[in-house]
Scaffold this motif. Sequence first.
Motif, PDB file in Angstrom:
ATOM      1  N   MET A   1     -17.665   3.270   2.592  1.00  0.00           N
ATOM      2  CA  MET A   1     -17.610   4.277   1.271  1.00  0.00           C
ATOM      3  C   MET A   1     -16.431   5.211   1.634  1.00  0.00           C
ATOM      4  N   HIS A   2     -16.541   5.963   2.783  1.00  0.00           N
ATOM      5  CA  HIS A   2     -15.502   7.205   2.601  1.00  0.00           C
ATOM      6  C   HIS A   2     -13.937   6.614   2.791  1.00  0.00           C
ATOM      7  N   GLU A   3     -13.845   5.218   3.432  1.00  0.00           N
ATOM      8  CA  GLU A   3     -12.477   4.883   3.676  1.00  0.00           C
ATOM      9  C   GLU A   3     -11.910   4.566   2.323  1.00  0.00           C
ATOM     10  N   LYS A   4     -12.600   4.087   1.394  1.00  0.00           N
ATOM     11  CA  LYS A   4     -11.909   3.691   0.082  1.00  0.00           C
ATOM     12  C   LYS A   4     -12.185   4.625  -1.124  1.00  0.00           C
ATOM     13  N   GLY A   5     -13.262   5.373  -0.809  1.00  0.00           N
ATOM     14  CA  GLY A   5     -13.735   6.349  -1.732  1.00  0.00           C
ATOM     15  C   GLY A   5     -14.860   5.424  -2.650  1.00  0.00           C
ATOM     16  N   GLN A  11     -12.414   9.580  -1.275  1.00  0.00           N
ATOM     17  CA  GLN A  11     -11.827   8.912   0.012  1.00  0.00           C
ATOM     18  C   GLN A  11     -11.442   9.968   0.927  1.00  0.00           C
ATOM     19  N   ASP A  12     -12.222   9.864   2.090  1.00  0.00           N
ATOM     20  CA  ASP A  12     -11.661  10.821   3.366  1.00  0.00           C
ATOM     21  C   ASP A  12     -11.702   9.861   4.603  1.00  0.00           C
ATOM     22  N   TYR A  13     -10.597   9.559   5.162  1.00  0.00           N
ATOM     23  CA  TYR A  13     -10.304   8.929   6.244  1.00  0.00           C
ATOM     24  C   TYR A  13     -11.026   9.639   7.691  1.00  0.00           C
ATOM     25  N   ILE A  15     -13.694  11.335   7.788  1.00  0.00           N
ATOM     26  CA  ILE A  15     -15.252  10.955   7.988  1.00  0.00           C
ATOM     27  C   ILE A  15     -15.432   9.548   8.002  1.00  0.00           C
ATOM     28  N   ALA A  16     -14.652   8.642   7.420  1.00  0.00           N
ATOM     29  CA  ALA A  16     -14.698   7.175   7.725  1.00  0.00           C
ATOM     30  C   ALA A  16     -14.440   6.937   9.301  1.00  0.00           C
ATOM     31  N   VAL A  17     -13.705   7.629   9.750  1.00  0.00           N
ATOM     32  CA  VAL A  17     -13.539   7.345  11.523  1.00  0.00           C
ATOM     33  C   VAL A  17     -14.782   7.817  11.874  1.00  0.00           C
ATOM     34  N   GLN A  18     -15.005   8.949  11.706  1.00  0.00           N
ATOM     35  CA  GLN A  18     -16.624   9.196  12.326  1.00  0.00           C
ATOM     36  C   GLN A  18     -17.699   8.223  12.215  1.00  0.00           C
ATOM     37  N   TYR A  19     -17.939   7.789  10.902  1.00  0.00           N
ATOM     38  CA  TYR A  19     -18.887   6.801  10.577  1.00  0.00           C
ATOM     39  C   TYR A  19     -18.513   5.415  11.315  1.00  0.00           C
ATOM     40  N   ILE A  38      -7.627   1.209  10.257  1.00  0.00           N
ATOM     41  CA  ILE A  38      -7.053   2.446  10.108  1.00  0.00           C
ATOM     42  C   ILE A  38      -5.977   3.005  11.181  1.00  0.00           C
ATOM     43  N   PHE A  39      -6.223   2.932  12.469  1.00  0.00           N
ATOM     44  CA  PHE A  39      -5.233   3.108  13.420  1.00  0.00           C
ATOM     45  C   PHE A  39      -3.826   2.376  13.234  1.00  0.00           C
ATOM     46  N   VAL A  40      -4.155   1.031  13.266  1.00  0.00           N
ATOM     47  CA  VAL A  40      -2.788   0.344  13.423  1.00  0.00           C
ATOM     48  C   VAL A  40      -1.956   0.711  12.301  1.00  0.00           C
ATOM     49  N   LEU A  41      -2.558   0.553  10.915  1.00  0.00           N
ATOM     50  CA  LEU A  41      -1.758   0.745   9.874  1.00  0.00           C
ATOM     51  C   LEU A  41      -1.370   1.921   9.281  1.00  0.00           C
ATOM     52  N   GLY A  42      -2.154   2.966   9.949  1.00  0.00           N
ATOM     53  CA  GLY A  42      -1.985   4.485   9.877  1.00  0.00           C
ATOM     54  C   GLY A  42      -2.349   4.978   8.371  1.00  0.00           C
ATOM     55  N   THR A  43      -3.270   4.459   7.815  1.00  0.00           N
ATOM     56  CA  THR A  43      -3.709   4.639   6.257  1.00  0.00           C
ATOM     57  C   THR A  43      -4.058   5.973   6.354  1.00  0.00           C
ATOM     58  N   GLY A  44      -4.743   6.676   7.427  1.00  0.00           N
ATOM     59  CA  GLY A  44      -5.317   7.732   7.212  1.00  0.00           C
ATOM     60  C   GLY A  44      -4.437   9.139   7.425  1.00  0.00           C
TER      61      GLY A  44
END
Length: 88
Positions: A1-5, A11-13, A15-19, A38-44
């Motif tokens: 949910m946090h990755e996309k909002g 949206q909060d990357y 928090i998404a990474v932590q989860y 998230i890490f490969v594409l650098g979306t956060g």
Amino acid sequence: MHEKGMGLIKQDYKIAVQYYEKAIKHEVMDAYCNLGSIFVLGTGMEQGVPRNVERGADFWLLALMKAVASALIHWALYTEKASSSPKI
């Protein structure tokens, strides 16, 4: 949910990474692929989560070793579009 909002959750990357990291500790298979992306594409990056292709690829490879089908799709799409694939 946090990755996309979603709904009231913005949206909060970070928090998404932590989860996703917590989920990986509990062997939630999709978390490997999502965190890897998230890490490969650098979306956060705009929210302070650094792009780290090597770390992201490691998560994808762990998912591949655990037979997560979506990991193969992530890997194939990335390597098809990228000029150079992450080193294994």
